[in-house]
Design an enzyme around this catalytic site. Structure first.
Site: not given
Length: 334
Positions: A16, A111
């Site tokens: 990613d 997150e």
């Protein structure tokens, strides 16, 4: 009961990336054994990663399976904030060709909780974001998070899980209903596991990059997420008439397709000051050179859904259900 999953030989490898990786040679990345990539598209209500479109196009061009992700900002403290972030994300996806040009589902990267929200509030933000992205794209998103954060969620385990964990081989105990992961981020490029080659370095990328693997082969990954968005046919829709007002002044007709408010595209673009281009041969519209994925033609007039476009450009919308009036308030109007 937690189903233990460990890395296994044959799991397909992915990365990613965002602007922090700089210039990427995707052909070399592919040759180094990388089969899929998630690319950062957006963050918060307005930020767009400047490398998103170029990376998405270049990665797909060499045969890498591509998905987009959005980082949920700490400023998202209510479901309405989350829906605005979702609109920004989907608009970014549209700018790169639309959801149908992506091989993998859109991802919610959630997150951080620097705002100190309760677990129920975090879940409410997450649910609102996920539901809005699915409503706008027709594709069920993936949830990305860390073991230290996953306990904030409840009732989300029906979504595929992408877990970041650099020192273990399984979903953490008490993983809020999840029993398995689809994708595991096993290294940030500096710590954690290594590629099958034994290194954390990916050829074609100058510095560190997050390393991931899908729980299966590349063909299984393609099959797992092969469903394309299901867009209702216009003739099957329930259509109701309403009116459209801009800053309190009548601007024409509004149409409700299955309860979603649509307004004339050209009128909306002019009100928001957005350049509009219409390809009459292909019946395709471009806003700010970004292709729109869902345009409905009614008696020769192009209609688009009001909310995602208006909120993406900072305008406010309202709905008078009694009188069936859709309202748009542009920036600067008092």
């Amino acid at each position: 009961m937690i189903i233990l999953q460990s890395r296994k030989k044959g799991n397909t490898q992915g990365i990613d990336v965002s602007r922090y990786q700089g210039k990427i040679d995707w052909k070399v990345v592919k040759e180094d054994g990388i089969s899929f990539a998630f690319i950062k598209a957006s963050q918060g209500k307005s930020y767009r990663d400047k490398t998103f479109i170029g990376n998405a196009q270049a990665a797909r061009a060499v045969g890498i399976l591509v998905g987009a992700y959005h980082y949920v900002d700490d400023s998202a403290i209510t479901p309405e904030d989350a829906r605005k972030e979702a609109a920004n994300f989907v608009s970014a996806i549209d700018s790169a060709g639309g959801i149908q040009t992506f091989d993998l589902p859109p991802v919610m990267d959630y997150e951080s909780n620097k705002s100190g929200l309760s677990k129920s509030a975090v879940t409410a933000v997450a649910k609102a974001f996920l539901q809005e992205v699915e409503r706008l794209t027709g594709v069920r998103p993936i949830v990305y998070t860390y073991p230290s954060f996953i306990g904030n969620f409840s009732g989300l385990s029906d979504y595929p899980l992408w877990i970041a964990r650099y020192s273990a081989t399984q979903v953490p105990p008490g993983a809020s209903g999840w029993l398995r992961w689809d994708i595991w981020q096993y290294s940030d490029g500096s710590a954690g596991g290594t590629l099958p080659s034994g290194t954390r370095k990916v050829d074609g990328i100058a510095g560190p990059v997050d390393l991931n693997e899908f729980d299966g082969t590349a063909d299984e990954l393609r099959t797992r997420f092969s469903k394309k968005p299901s867009v209702p046919k216009e003739e099957d829709s329930t259509v109701k008439n309403g009116s459209f007002q801009i800053n309190g002044e009548n601007a024409g007709k509004a149409l409700l397709f299955d309860g979603k408010t649509h307004v004339p595209l050209r009128v909306l673009a002019d009100a928001l000051g957005i350049p509009l281009r219409w390809d009459n041969a292909k019946k395709v519209a471009y806003l700010n050179n970004r292709k729109l994925q869902s345009v409905k033609l009614v008696e020769g007039t192009a209609f688009v859904q009001l909310r995602p476009i208006a909120e993406s450009y900072g305008a406010e919308i309202s709905w008078d259900a009694k009188n069936k009036i859709a309202g748009l308030k542009t920036k600067g109007d008092k």
